[in-house]
Design an enzyme around this catalytic site. Sequence first.
Site, PDB file in Angstrom:
ATOM      1  N   TYR A 136      -1.106  -7.643   2.819  1.00  0.00           N
ATOM      2  CA  TYR A 136      -1.304  -6.239   2.445  1.00  0.00           C
ATOM      3  C   TYR A 136      -0.728  -5.957   1.053  1.00  0.00           C
ATOM      4  O   TYR A 136      -1.382  -5.331   0.208  1.00  0.00           O
ATOM      5  CB  TYR A 136      -0.665  -5.333   3.503  1.00  0.00           C
ATOM      6  CG  TYR A 136      -0.958  -3.866   3.295  1.00  0.00           C
ATOM      7  CD1 TYR A 136      -2.252  -3.377   3.449  1.00  0.00           C
ATOM      8  CD2 TYR A 136       0.042  -2.972   2.928  1.00  0.00           C
ATOM      9  CE1 TYR A 136      -2.541  -2.036   3.245  1.00  0.00           C
ATOM     10  CE2 TYR A 136      -0.241  -1.633   2.723  1.00  0.00           C
ATOM     11  CZ  TYR A 136      -1.523  -1.169   2.890  1.00  0.00           C
ATOM     12  OH  TYR A 136      -1.809   0.162   2.679  1.00  0.00           O
ATOM     13  N   SER A 154      -0.974   1.939  -2.580  1.00  0.00           N
ATOM     14  CA  SER A 154       0.161   2.072  -1.644  1.00  0.00           C
ATOM     15  C   SER A 154       1.434   1.782  -2.411  1.00  0.00           C
ATOM     16  O   SER A 154       1.401   1.107  -3.451  1.00  0.00           O
ATOM     17  CB  SER A 154       0.007   1.037  -0.519  1.00  0.00           C
ATOM     18  OG  SER A 154       1.199   0.933   0.248  1.00  0.00           O
TER      19      SER A 154
HETATM   20  N1  LIG Z   1      -1.115   4.927   6.705  1.00  0.00           N
HETATM   21  C1  LIG Z   1      -0.269   4.474   5.796  1.00  0.00           C
HETATM   22  O1  LIG Z   1       0.953   4.333   6.044  1.00  0.00           O
HETATM   23  C2  LIG Z   1      -0.753   4.149   4.405  1.00  0.00           C
HETATM   24  C3  LIG Z   1       0.207   4.053   3.381  1.00  0.00           C
HETATM   25  C4  LIG Z   1      -0.222   3.742   2.087  1.00  0.00           C
HETATM   26  C5  LIG Z   1      -1.560   3.545   1.822  1.00  0.00           C
HETATM   27  N2  LIG Z   1      -2.466   3.635   2.852  1.00  0.00           N
HETATM   28  C6  LIG Z   1      -3.876   3.385   2.521  1.00  0.00           C
HETATM   29  O2  LIG Z   1      -4.621   4.549   2.790  1.00  0.00           O
HETATM   30  C7  LIG Z   1      -5.967   4.202   3.100  1.00  0.00           C
HETATM   31  C8  LIG Z   1      -6.401   4.917   4.364  1.00  0.00           C
HETATM   32  O3  LIG Z   1      -5.558   4.491   5.419  1.00  0.00           O
HETATM   33  P1  LIG Z   1      -5.293   5.380   6.732  1.00  0.00           P
HETATM   34  O4  LIG Z   1      -3.825   5.429   6.913  1.00  0.00           O
HETATM   35  O5  LIG Z   1      -6.052   6.633   6.704  1.00  0.00           O
HETATM   36  O6  LIG Z   1      -5.875   4.359   7.832  1.00  0.00           O
HETATM   37  P2  LIG Z   1      -6.927   4.543   9.034  1.00  0.00           P
HETATM   38  O7  LIG Z   1      -6.659   5.812   9.747  1.00  0.00           O
HETATM   39  O8  LIG Z   1      -6.861   3.256   9.789  1.00  0.00           O
HETATM   40  O9  LIG Z   1      -8.321   4.655   8.290  1.00  0.00           O
HETATM   41  C9  LIG Z   1      -8.878   3.561   7.631  1.00  0.00           C
HETATM   42  C10 LIG Z   1     -10.301   3.904   7.252  1.00  0.00           C
HETATM   43  O10 LIG Z   1     -10.854   2.761   6.588  1.00  0.00           O
HETATM   44  C11 LIG Z   1     -12.155   2.553   7.074  1.00  0.00           C
HETATM   45  N3  LIG Z   1     -12.579   1.161   6.945  1.00  0.00           N
HETATM   46  C12 LIG Z   1     -11.976   0.035   7.369  1.00  0.00           C
HETATM   47  N4  LIG Z   1     -12.729  -1.033   7.084  1.00  0.00           N
HETATM   48  C13 LIG Z   1     -13.832  -0.565   6.461  1.00  0.00           C
HETATM   49  C14 LIG Z   1     -14.989  -1.165   5.922  1.00  0.00           C
HETATM   50  N5  LIG Z   1     -15.202  -2.502   5.987  1.00  0.00           N
HETATM   51  N6  LIG Z   1     -15.937  -0.380   5.329  1.00  0.00           N
HETATM   52  C15 LIG Z   1     -15.747   0.952   5.271  1.00  0.00           C
HETATM   53  N7  LIG Z   1     -14.686   1.589   5.782  1.00  0.00           N
HETATM   54  C16 LIG Z   1     -13.743   0.825   6.372  1.00  0.00           C
HETATM   55  C17 LIG Z   1     -12.123   3.019   8.523  1.00  0.00           C
HETATM   56  O11 LIG Z   1     -13.399   3.517   8.875  1.00  0.00           O
HETATM   57  P3  LIG Z   1     -14.447   2.824   9.873  1.00  0.00           P
HETATM   58  O12 LIG Z   1     -13.674   2.119  10.927  1.00  0.00           O
HETATM   59  O13 LIG Z   1     -15.339   3.930  10.339  1.00  0.00           O
HETATM   60  O14 LIG Z   1     -15.199   1.898   8.979  1.00  0.00           O
HETATM   61  C18 LIG Z   1     -11.173   4.211   8.453  1.00  0.00           C
HETATM   62  O15 LIG Z   1     -11.887   5.403   8.200  1.00  0.00           O
HETATM   63  C19 LIG Z   1      -5.999   2.669   3.203  1.00  0.00           C
HETATM   64  O16 LIG Z   1      -6.496   2.127   2.004  1.00  0.00           O
HETATM   65  C20 LIG Z   1      -4.530   2.299   3.363  1.00  0.00           C
HETATM   66  O17 LIG Z   1      -4.250   1.006   2.885  1.00  0.00           O
HETATM   67  C21 LIG Z   1      -2.100   3.947   4.123  1.00  0.00           C
END
Ligand SMILES: NC(=O)c1ccc[n+]([C@@H]2O[C@H](COP(=O)([O-])OP(=O)(O)OC[C@H]3O[C@@H](n4cnc5c(N)ncnc54)[C@H](OP(=O)(O)O)[C@@H]3O)[C@@H](O)[C@H]2O)c1
Length: 258
Positions: free
Chosen positions: A152, A139
Site C-alpha cells: 500500500y 494517503s
Molecule cells: N480509509 C482510509 O483510511 C484511507 C486513508 C487514506 C487514503 N485512502 C484512500 O481513499 C480512497 C477511497 O478509499 P475508501 O476509504 O473510501 O475505501 P472503500 O470504502 O473501500 O472504497 C473504495 C472504492 O474503490 C472502488 N474500487 C476498488 N477497486 C476498483 C476498481 N478496480 N475499479 C473501480 N473502482 C474500484 C470501490 O468500488 P467498487 O467495489 O464498486 O468497484 C469503492 O467504491 C482509496 O484510494 C484509499 O486508498 C483511504
Amino acid sequence: MSASGRFDDQIALVTGATSGIGLELARQLAARGAKVVATGRDQGRLMALAPQVDLALTLDVLQDDSVQAATAAVQDRYGRLDLLINNAGVGLFQSWQDTSMADMRRIMDVNLFGAVRVTQAFLPGMVERGRGCVVNIASVAGERGYAKHTAYCASKHAMIGWSRGLQKDLKGSGVDVVIVCPPAVDTPFFGNAGFHDYKEKHPGLSMMSAGQVAEQTLQAALARKRQVILSPRAKTLWLLDKLVPPLVDGLQKLKDLR
Ligand SMILES: NC(=O)c1ccc[n+]([C@@H]2O[C@H](COP(=O)([O-])OP(=O)(O)OC[C@H]3O[C@@H](n4cnc5c(N)ncnc54)[C@H](OP(=O)(O)O)[C@@H]3O)[C@@H](O)[C@H]2O)c1
C-alpha cells in the site's frame, strides 16, 4: 470563492464512488452544483446512488475497455470533463513476508495504474480545452512508511511521484493536479482489505469521517492546491517525520498515530 465553494455546471467524475470517501465526494459535489458522474463496479450500489447524481456509470479502473467506454459516454453526454477525482483504491495490511508478487501487482494495479489509465483517457480533452483539474486521492502512507503496509505504501508513494511529475508536465496548460493525503478514515476500506477488526485492534486511533475528507478535498480542488495533508495532526507528523524521523517512530511506538 466562498468557504463552501460551488461547482455549478462543472462536469465531475469520481472513481470508486460506490463506497466511503468516493460516495461522499459524489454526494457533496452534487449538492454543490456539479453534474456528477459517479463510477464504480458494484452495480447494486451504483443503482442506489444513481438518483443522487447526474450519471452513474460502471467503470473498472483495471480494464482498458471499461475506461474507454466511460470516456466515450462522458464525451457523448457532456462533451467535456472539468474535474476528475481518482479515488478508487484498495488496501493491503500484512507483513512483507506474506506479501506475494501477485499482491504487490494487484495493489499497484488499482492504486497506481488504475489512476494513470483513467487520467490518460481524460487528460487530452482537458489539455485541449486549456482547463481542468485532476485530484488524486493518495494517503499519508504515500509520504511515510507504515509497518505491514509495504504494498500500500509503495502504491501511494508512486501515486504521489507520478502526480508530481504530471504537475510539472502540465505547467502552463491550464490543467491542475491536486494531491490529497488523508490519514485513517472511517470507511469500509479496512474491512474490504480483509482487516475486519481494524478499529478494535487500534482503539486509540482517531479517524476522520468520509464526509470531512470529501469536504476538505473539494476545498483543495477549488483552491487548486498542489498537495494537502488532511488533519492538523497528520500534517504535524508529516513535518516532524521530514525533520526528525526517529521522533515520529518513537511517538508511534507510544501511540497509534496516523
Ligand atoms: N480509509 C482510509 O483510511 C484511507 C486513508 C487514506 C487514503 N485512502 C484512500 O481513499 C480512497 C477511497 O478509499 P475508501 O476509504 O473510501 O475505501 P472503500 O470504502 O473501500 O472504497 C473504495 C472504492 O474503490 C472502488 N474500487 C476498488 N477497486 C476498483 C476498481 N478496480 N475499479 C473501480 N473502482 C474500484 C470501490 O468500488 P467498487 O467495489 O464498486 O468497484 C469503492 O467504491 C482509496 O484510494 C484509499 O486508498 C483511504
